[in-house]
Design a protein around this motif. Structure first.
Motif, PDB file in Angstrom:
ATOM      1  N   THR A  47       0.846  -1.181   0.000  1.00 52.52           N
ATOM      2  CA  THR A  47       0.000   0.000   0.000  1.00 52.52           C
ATOM      3  C   THR A  47       0.889   1.241   0.000  1.00 52.52           C
ATOM      4  O   THR A  47       1.881   1.301   0.701  1.00 52.52           O
ATOM      5  N   GLY A  48       0.525   2.217  -0.790  1.00 54.87           N
ATOM      6  CA  GLY A  48       1.303   3.445  -0.889  1.00 54.87           C
ATOM      7  C   GLY A  48       2.282   3.447  -2.047  1.00 54.87           C
ATOM      8  O   GLY A  48       2.886   4.465  -2.349  1.00 54.87           O
ATOM      9  N   LEU A  49       2.465   2.299  -2.675  1.00 55.89           N
ATOM     10  CA  LEU A  49       3.392   2.230  -3.806  1.00 55.89           C
ATOM     11  C   LEU A  49       2.661   2.032  -5.131  1.00 55.89           C
ATOM     12  O   LEU A  49       3.224   1.509  -6.090  1.00 55.89           O
ATOM     13  N   GLU A  50       1.415   2.486  -5.197  1.00 58.41           N
ATOM     14  CA  GLU A  50       0.649   2.365  -6.437  1.00 58.41           C
ATOM     15  C   GLU A  50       1.378   3.056  -7.587  1.00 58.41           C
ATOM     16  O   GLU A  50       1.395   2.548  -8.706  1.00 58.41           O
ATOM     17  N   TRP A  51       1.965   4.216  -7.303  1.00 56.28           N
ATOM     18  CA  TRP A  51       2.672   4.969  -8.342  1.00 56.28           C
ATOM     19  C   TRP A  51       3.810   4.149  -8.932  1.00 56.28           C
ATOM     20  O   TRP A  51       4.025   4.173 -10.142  1.00 56.28           O
ATOM     21  N   LEU A  52       4.532   3.404  -8.085  1.00 57.85           N
ATOM     22  CA  LEU A  52       5.637   2.578  -8.574  1.00 57.85           C
ATOM     23  C   LEU A  52       5.100   1.425  -9.420  1.00 57.85           C
ATOM     24  O   LEU A  52       5.626   1.134 -10.496  1.00 57.85           O
ATOM     25  N   PHE A  53       4.046   0.785  -8.949  1.00 63.04           N
ATOM     26  CA  PHE A  53       3.437  -0.322  -9.685  1.00 63.04           C
ATOM     27  C   PHE A  53       2.955   0.152 -11.046  1.00 63.04           C
ATOM     28  O   PHE A  53       3.245  -0.462 -12.072  1.00 63.04           O
ATOM     29  N   ARG A  54       2.252   1.276 -11.069  1.00 63.45           N
ATOM     30  CA  ARG A  54       1.726   1.795 -12.336  1.00 63.45           C
ATOM     31  C   ARG A  54       2.860   2.219 -13.267  1.00 63.45           C
ATOM     32  O   ARG A  54       2.778   2.036 -14.481  1.00 63.45           O
ATOM     33  N   THR A  55       3.926   2.780 -12.701  1.00 68.74           N
ATOM     34  CA  THR A  55       5.082   3.161 -13.518  1.00 68.74           C
ATOM     35  C   THR A  55       5.731   1.934 -14.136  1.00 68.74           C
ATOM     36  O   THR A  55       6.052   1.919 -15.333  1.00 68.74           O
ATOM     37  N   LEU A  56       5.921   0.878 -13.346  1.00 69.47           N
ATOM     38  CA  LEU A  56       6.529  -0.351 -13.865  1.00 69.47           C
ATOM     39  C   LEU A  56       5.663  -1.002 -14.931  1.00 69.47           C
ATOM     40  O   LEU A  56       6.171  -1.509 -15.932  1.00 69.47           O
ATOM     41  N   VAL A  57       4.358  -0.974 -14.725  1.00 72.07           N
ATOM     42  CA  VAL A  57       3.446  -1.511 -15.744  1.00 72.07           C
ATOM     43  C   VAL A  57       3.571  -0.696 -17.026  1.00 72.07           C
ATOM     44  O   VAL A  57       3.660  -1.249 -18.124  1.00 72.07           O
ATOM     45  N   GLY A  58       3.597   0.629 -16.904  1.00 70.69           N
ATOM     46  CA  GLY A  58       3.756   1.485 -18.081  1.00 70.69           C
ATOM     47  C   GLY A  58       5.061   1.232 -18.806  1.00 70.69           C
ATOM     48  O   GLY A  58       5.103   1.187 -20.040  1.00 70.69           O
ATOM     49  N   VAL A  59       6.140   1.042 -18.051  1.00 63.61           N
ATOM     50  CA  VAL A  59       7.446   0.748 -18.662  1.00 63.61           C
ATOM     51  C   VAL A  59       7.401  -0.595 -19.387  1.00 63.61           C
ATOM     52  O   VAL A  59       7.918  -0.727 -20.503  1.00 63.61           O
ATOM     53  N   ALA A  60       6.763  -1.597 -18.783  1.00 65.33           N
ATOM     54  CA  ALA A  60       6.654  -2.910 -19.428  1.00 65.33           C
ATOM     55  C   ALA A  60       5.855  -2.813 -20.722  1.00 65.33           C
ATOM     56  O   ALA A  60       6.243  -3.381 -21.751  1.00 65.33           O
ATOM     57  N   ILE A  61       4.755  -2.074 -20.687  1.00 67.22           N
ATOM     58  CA  ILE A  61       3.934  -1.926 -21.891  1.00 67.22           C
ATOM     59  C   ILE A  61       4.704  -1.183 -22.975  1.00 67.22           C
ATOM     60  O   ILE A  61       4.767  -1.631 -24.127  1.00 67.22           O
ATOM     61  N   ALA A  62       5.298  -0.049 -22.607  1.00 70.96           N
ATOM     62  CA  ALA A  62       6.057   0.730 -23.594  1.00 70.96           C
ATOM     63  C   ALA A  62       7.224  -0.085 -24.154  1.00 70.96           C
ATOM     64  O   ALA A  62       7.480  -0.070 -25.363  1.00 70.96           O
ATOM     65  N   GLY A  63       7.915  -0.820 -23.292  1.00 66.57           N
ATOM     66  CA  GLY A  63       9.026  -1.651 -23.752  1.00 66.57           C
ATOM     67  C   GLY A  63       8.584  -2.724 -24.727  1.00 66.57           C
ATOM     68  O   GLY A  63       9.235  -2.954 -25.756  1.00 66.57           O
ATOM     69  N   SER A  64       7.454  -3.361 -24.429  1.00 68.08           N
ATOM     70  CA  SER A  64       6.967  -4.405 -25.337  1.00 68.08           C
ATOM     71  C   SER A  64       6.548  -3.813 -26.671  1.00 68.08           C
ATOM     72  O   SER A  64       6.775  -4.408 -27.722  1.00 68.08           O
ATOM     73  N   TRP A  65       5.954  -2.625 -26.651  1.00 65.83           N
ATOM     74  CA  TRP A  65       5.539  -2.003 -27.908  1.00 65.83           C
ATOM     75  C   TRP A  65       6.760  -1.562 -28.710  1.00 65.83           C
ATOM     76  O   TRP A  65       6.756  -1.648 -29.941  1.00 65.83           O
ATOM     77  N   LEU A  66       7.794  -1.085 -28.041  1.00 61.48           N
ATOM     78  CA  LEU A  66       9.023  -0.715 -28.761  1.00 61.48           C
ATOM     79  C   LEU A  66       9.661  -1.943 -29.399  1.00 61.48           C
ATOM     80  O   LEU A  66      10.137  -1.877 -30.534  1.00 61.48           O
ATOM     81  N   LEU A  67       9.671  -3.048 -28.683  1.00 56.17           N
ATOM     82  CA  LEU A  67      10.195  -4.285 -29.260  1.00 56.17           C
ATOM     83  C   LEU A  67       9.361  -4.726 -30.459  1.00 56.17           C
ATOM     84  O   LEU A  67       9.906  -5.174 -31.474  1.00 56.17           O
ATOM     85  N   SER A  68       8.040  -4.605 -30.346  1.00 60.28           N
ATOM     86  CA  SER A  68       7.158  -4.977 -31.462  1.00 60.28           C
ATOM     87  C   SER A  68       7.424  -4.096 -32.668  1.00 60.28           C
ATOM     88  O   SER A  68       7.487  -4.581 -33.799  1.00 60.28           O
ATOM     89  N   LYS A  69       7.587  -2.794 -32.420  1.00 60.88           N
ATOM     90  CA  LYS A  69       7.870  -1.867 -33.518  1.00 60.88           C
ATOM     91  C   LYS A  69       9.217  -2.208 -34.166  1.00 60.88           C
ATOM     92  O   LYS A  69       9.330  -2.247 -35.391  1.00 60.88           O
ATOM     93  N   HIS A  70      10.211  -2.483 -33.357  1.00 65.38           N
ATOM     94  CA  HIS A  70      11.529  -2.838 -33.875  1.00 65.38           C
ATOM     95  C   HIS A  70      11.452  -4.107 -34.716  1.00 65.38           C
ATOM     96  O   HIS A  70      12.008  -4.177 -35.811  1.00 65.38           O
ATOM     97  N   ARG A  71      10.738  -5.106 -34.219  1.00 70.46           N
ATOM     98  CA  ARG A  71      10.598  -6.364 -34.953  1.00 70.46           C
ATOM     99  C   ARG A  71       9.858  -6.146 -36.268  1.00 70.46           C
ATOM    100  O   ARG A  71      10.220  -6.707 -37.290  1.00 70.46           O
ATOM    101  N   LEU A  72       8.807  -5.311 -36.236  1.00 69.15           N
ATOM    102  CA  LEU A  72       8.040  -5.037 -37.453  1.00 69.15           C
ATOM    103  C   LEU A  72       8.927  -4.389 -38.510  1.00 69.15           C
ATOM    104  O   LEU A  72       8.948  -4.824 -39.659  1.00 69.15           O
TER     105      LEU A  72
END
Length: 123
Positions: free
Chosen positions: A90-115
């Motif tokens: 509790t209290g670390l929602e910002w960190l969790f949401r940031t890590l989720v955002g980084v994971a999503i952005a990273g996966s999309w960058l990898l997808s773009k690179h592969r494409l």
């Protein structure tokens, strides 16, 4: 008993959806057509996080089943009720949401690179 089971199944499906939001972009590296579902899922979650007074259908089903089974519905959203304090402190929602955002952005960058790498090899 039946409504409780439905509520529990809904929680399991909700957890699977949250996991898909986090790692779906990486799954789309293997199965590219999943990227469409992943983008739609991420957009839906972003709309919910913006506070547009939208109700998640899975949360609605869980509340309905719990209330029919004689239990109270969940007091807040799914993440606040089931994940905060369990998946992350509790209290670390910002960190969790940031890590989720980084994971999503990273996966999309990898997808773009592969494409682009795939398109470049076809010429």
């Amino acid at each position: 008993m039946g409504y409780r089971l439905l509520a529990d199944i809904t929680v399991a499906v909700h957890i699977a959806f949250v996991a898909f939001v986090v790692v779906g972009g990486f799954l789309s590296l293997r199965w590219p057509r999943l990227l469409y579902a992943h983008v739609a899922s991420v957009v839906w979650v972003c709309l919910l996080m913006l506070g547009l007074k939208l109700t998640c259908p899975l949360t609605a089903v869980e509340n309905w089943a719990r209330e029919r089974g004689g239990e109270p519905g969940i007091p807040k959203g799914f993440v606040e009720t089931h994940l905060t304090g369990t998946l992350y402190p509790t209290g670390l929602e910002w960190l969790f949401r940031t890590l989720v955002g980084v994971a999503i952005a990273g996966s999309w960058l990898l997808s773009k690179h592969r494409l682009f790498r795939t398109l470049g090899s076809e010429t």
